[in-house]
Motif scaffolding. Sequence first.
Motif, PDB file in Angstrom:
ATOM      1  N   GLN A   1      23.336  30.809  32.771  1.00  0.00           N
ATOM      2  CA  GLN A   1      24.640  30.599  33.404  1.00  0.00           C
ATOM      3  C   GLN A   1      25.715  31.467  32.730  1.00  0.00           C
ATOM      4  O   GLN A   1      26.565  32.046  33.390  1.00  0.00           O
ATOM      5  N   ILE A   2      25.636  31.552  31.400  1.00  0.00           N
ATOM      6  CA  ILE A   2      26.621  32.357  30.661  1.00  0.00           C
ATOM      7  C   ILE A   2      26.437  33.835  31.002  1.00  0.00           C
ATOM      8  O   ILE A   2      27.412  34.556  31.258  1.00  0.00           O
ATOM      9  N   LYS A   3      25.198  34.318  31.065  1.00  0.00           N
ATOM     10  CA  LYS A   3      24.929  35.705  31.419  1.00  0.00           C
ATOM     11  C   LYS A   3      25.397  36.007  32.831  1.00  0.00           C
ATOM     12  O   LYS A   3      25.971  37.059  33.102  1.00  0.00           O
ATOM     13  N   THR A   4      25.147  35.086  33.747  1.00  0.00           N
ATOM     14  CA  THR A   4      25.576  35.268  35.139  1.00  0.00           C
ATOM     15  C   THR A   4      27.094  35.313  35.215  1.00  0.00           C
ATOM     16  O   THR A   4      27.663  36.160  35.918  1.00  0.00           O
ATOM     17  N   LEU A   5      27.762  34.422  34.504  1.00  0.00           N
ATOM     18  CA  LEU A   5      29.226  34.394  34.497  1.00  0.00           C
ATOM     19  C   LEU A   5      29.790  35.697  33.916  1.00  0.00           C
ATOM     20  O   LEU A   5      30.729  36.280  34.474  1.00  0.00           O
ATOM     21  N   LEU A   6      29.200  36.184  32.823  1.00  0.00           N
ATOM     22  CA  LEU A   6      29.652  37.441  32.230  1.00  0.00           C
ATOM     23  C   LEU A   6      29.430  38.615  33.184  1.00  0.00           C
ATOM     24  O   LEU A   6      30.273  39.504  33.301  1.00  0.00           O
ATOM     25  N   LEU A   7      28.318  38.621  33.864  1.00  0.00           N
ATOM     26  CA  LEU A   7      28.025  39.674  34.818  1.00  0.00           C
ATOM     27  C   LEU A   7      29.025  39.672  35.962  1.00  0.00           C
ATOM     28  O   LEU A   7      29.534  40.723  36.375  1.00  0.00           O
TER      29      LEU A   7
ATOM     30  N   MET B   1      32.077  38.491  35.875  1.00  0.00           N
ATOM     31  CA  MET B   1      33.378  38.901  35.332  1.00  0.00           C
ATOM     32  C   MET B   1      33.433  40.415  35.131  1.00  0.00           C
ATOM     33  O   MET B   1      34.440  41.055  35.425  1.00  0.00           O
ATOM     34  N   MET B   2      32.340  41.017  34.649  1.00  0.00           N
ATOM     35  CA  MET B   2      32.310  42.468  34.458  1.00  0.00           C
ATOM     36  C   MET B   2      32.412  43.200  35.793  1.00  0.00           C
ATOM     37  O   MET B   2      33.123  44.200  35.905  1.00  0.00           O
TER      38      MET B   2
END
Length: 145
Positions: free
Chosen positions: A6-12, A14-15
């Motif tokens: 979930q954190i990786k998806t959220l960061l992706l 946002m980027m």
Amino acid sequence: MKRIYQIKTLLLVMMVAVLATACKTEKVLPQKEALKDITGSWQVIKATRNGTDLTAIIDFSGFKINFTSTGYALVNKMPFLVEQDGTFALDDPEYPYKITFTAAGKTPVATAFTYPIVNGKRQLSLTFSPGCANNSYVYVLQKTN
């Protein structure tokens, strides 16, 4: 593990959002160049003939060209492109490369023209060959007023 995903998806996400807004194309409009204004009184500060400096040999201190919005006047005449007062025109008011002098009742005469700023002062540089084509003069003038 699900939390890391979930954190990786959220960061992706946002980027991608940051990149999408950062790549916005801006229209850059060219700035208009100021028209070259040569009105005023100009005096020779350097003169050369065929590359030889004439300012140490000939006193140019009295010779001036007075440009107005309607023409030019020669003061204390010296060898120059024209012999009489008259009108002038620049080939392009923004980026002039040639100036044309038209003495009263005479054929127009054009010459190379530069308009640099040297040591914070505007100068005119005129290149011409009066009479004999084998002699090339360069007058560098600076505004006196």
